[in-house]
Design a protein around this motif. Structure first.
Motif, PDB file in Angstrom:
ATOM      1  N   GLU A 158       0.746 -12.606 -18.755  1.00 56.05           N
ATOM      2  CA  GLU A 158       0.713 -13.943 -19.698  1.00 56.05           C
ATOM      3  C   GLU A 158      -0.073 -14.617 -20.091  1.00 56.05           C
ATOM      4  O   GLU A 158      -0.217 -15.746 -19.637  1.00 56.05           O
ATOM      5  CB  GLU A 158       1.563 -14.301 -18.336  1.00 56.05           C
ATOM      6  CG  GLU A 158       3.038 -13.719 -18.420  1.00 56.05           C
ATOM      7  CD  GLU A 158       4.035 -14.543 -16.648  1.00 56.05           C
ATOM      8  OE1 GLU A 158       4.153 -16.015 -17.397  1.00 56.05           O
ATOM      9  OE2 GLU A 158       4.399 -13.120 -15.811  1.00 56.05           O
ATOM     10  N   HIS A 196       0.920 -21.203 -13.319  1.00 49.71           N
ATOM     11  CA  HIS A 196       2.417 -21.005 -13.253  1.00 49.71           C
ATOM     12  C   HIS A 196       2.947 -20.044 -11.716  1.00 49.71           C
ATOM     13  O   HIS A 196       2.438 -19.292 -11.044  1.00 49.71           O
ATOM     14  CB  HIS A 196       2.208 -19.413 -14.216  1.00 49.71           C
ATOM     15  CG  HIS A 196       3.476 -18.837 -14.318  1.00 49.71           C
ATOM     16  ND1 HIS A 196       4.811 -18.979 -14.563  1.00 49.71           N
ATOM     17  CD2 HIS A 196       3.603 -17.178 -14.134  1.00 49.71           C
ATOM     18  CE1 HIS A 196       6.078 -17.965 -14.419  1.00 49.71           C
ATOM     19  NE2 HIS A 196       4.696 -16.718 -14.015  1.00 49.71           N
ATOM     20  N   HIS A 239       6.209 -19.226  -9.831  1.00 53.63           N
ATOM     21  CA  HIS A 239       7.893 -18.001  -9.462  1.00 53.63           C
ATOM     22  C   HIS A 239       8.740 -18.906  -8.258  1.00 53.63           C
ATOM     23  O   HIS A 239       8.011 -18.163  -6.960  1.00 53.63           O
ATOM     24  CB  HIS A 239       8.236 -16.354 -10.149  1.00 53.63           C
ATOM     25  CG  HIS A 239       7.263 -16.388 -10.723  1.00 53.63           C
ATOM     26  ND1 HIS A 239       7.045 -14.576 -10.759  1.00 53.63           N
ATOM     27  CD2 HIS A 239       6.445 -16.321 -11.925  1.00 53.63           C
ATOM     28  CE1 HIS A 239       7.048 -14.098 -11.831  1.00 53.63           C
ATOM     29  NE2 HIS A 239       5.721 -15.037 -12.684  1.00 53.63           N
ATOM     30  N   HIS A 260      12.792 -16.476 -14.348  1.00 51.50           N
ATOM     31  CA  HIS A 260      11.183 -16.514 -14.531  1.00 51.50           C
ATOM     32  C   HIS A 260      10.484 -17.556 -13.188  1.00 51.50           C
ATOM     33  O   HIS A 260      10.652 -17.077 -12.612  1.00 51.50           O
ATOM     34  CB  HIS A 260      10.453 -15.907 -16.180  1.00 51.50           C
ATOM     35  CG  HIS A 260       9.182 -15.947 -15.420  1.00 51.50           C
ATOM     36  ND1 HIS A 260       8.843 -14.712 -16.898  1.00 51.50           N
ATOM     37  CD2 HIS A 260       8.372 -15.338 -15.025  1.00 51.50           C
ATOM     38  CE1 HIS A 260       7.162 -14.843 -16.932  1.00 51.50           C
ATOM     39  NE2 HIS A 260       7.581 -14.857 -15.111  1.00 51.50           N
TER      40      HIS A 260
HETATM   41 ZN   LIG Z   1       5.420 -14.850 -14.598  1.00 52.29          ZN
END
Ligand SMILES: [Zn+2]
Length: 189
Positions: A56, A74, A76, A150
């Motif tokens: 990503e 980021h 999750h 996600h």
């Molecule tokens: Zn991810």
């Protein structure tokens, strides 16, 4: 950051854009300096040569560029995974009335309306990066965005500010899910 989920980046140069970002598939709790790579504005590894940045990475590059962010984080989490799915049809999670919103940069009151856009998840990172770019332009006041089923992307002027935004967003997401669950249970009794 459970398993090897999520990725972390910080801007090390603005022109040309260079990010320090976590390597693909590494556990973030035991990160070593060797697992932090340098990438260019296209998300390609500059240093060390031939290393594999997170899938990503391109999303981090787009957010750093569009927002002028100094860091992009980021995660999750259970709460962001649930909320991004439940609210997918309306395309955003709206948060209002909570004191903790003041943890978002520039927010001075609990009456602030934070709208967190939700994008459909996609394994095609070029396509997803273009959609992220569009959403950031449409929602110039957003402090975070969600990818459906996600996780969370948030950013900040500095690494500390981005980390604070993760904590604030995750707190608020958990409150929303738990509150909704309690309301449903109370209706049944
Ligand atoms: Zn991810």
């Amino acid at each position: 950051m459970l398993g090897t989920s999520g990725n972390l980046s910080a801007v090390i140069s603005r022109t040309p854009l260079r990010l320090a970002i976590t390597e693909s598939s590494v556990a973030k709790g035991t990160l070593t300096p060797q697992q932090i790579l340098e990438v260019n504005e296209r998300g390609e590894a500059v240093r060390p040569k031939g290393s594999r940045p997170s899938a990503e990475t391109l999303l981090h590059c787009v957010i750093a560029r569009e927002r002028g962010a100094g860091a992009v984080l980021h995660t999750h989490s259970v709460w962001s995974t649930i909320l991004s799915d439940v609210h997918a049809a309306v395309g955003a999670v709206t948060i209002s009335g909570y004191e903790m919103e003041k943890g978002f940069a520039g927010v001075r009151t609990h009456e602030h309306r934070e709208i967190v856009p939700i994008l459909e998840n996609d394994q095609d990172m070029t396509r997803l990066a273009a959609r992220v770019s569009d959403v950031l332009r449409d929602r110039s006041d957003a402090h975070a965005l969600l990818l459906r089923q996600h996780g969370l992307y948030t950013w900040g002027a500095t690494l500390d500010e981005a980390e604070r935004h993760v904590e604030i967003a995750e707190f608020l997401f958990e409150v929303l899910v738990r509150k909704h669950t309690m309301e449903v249970m109370e209706k049944r009794t």
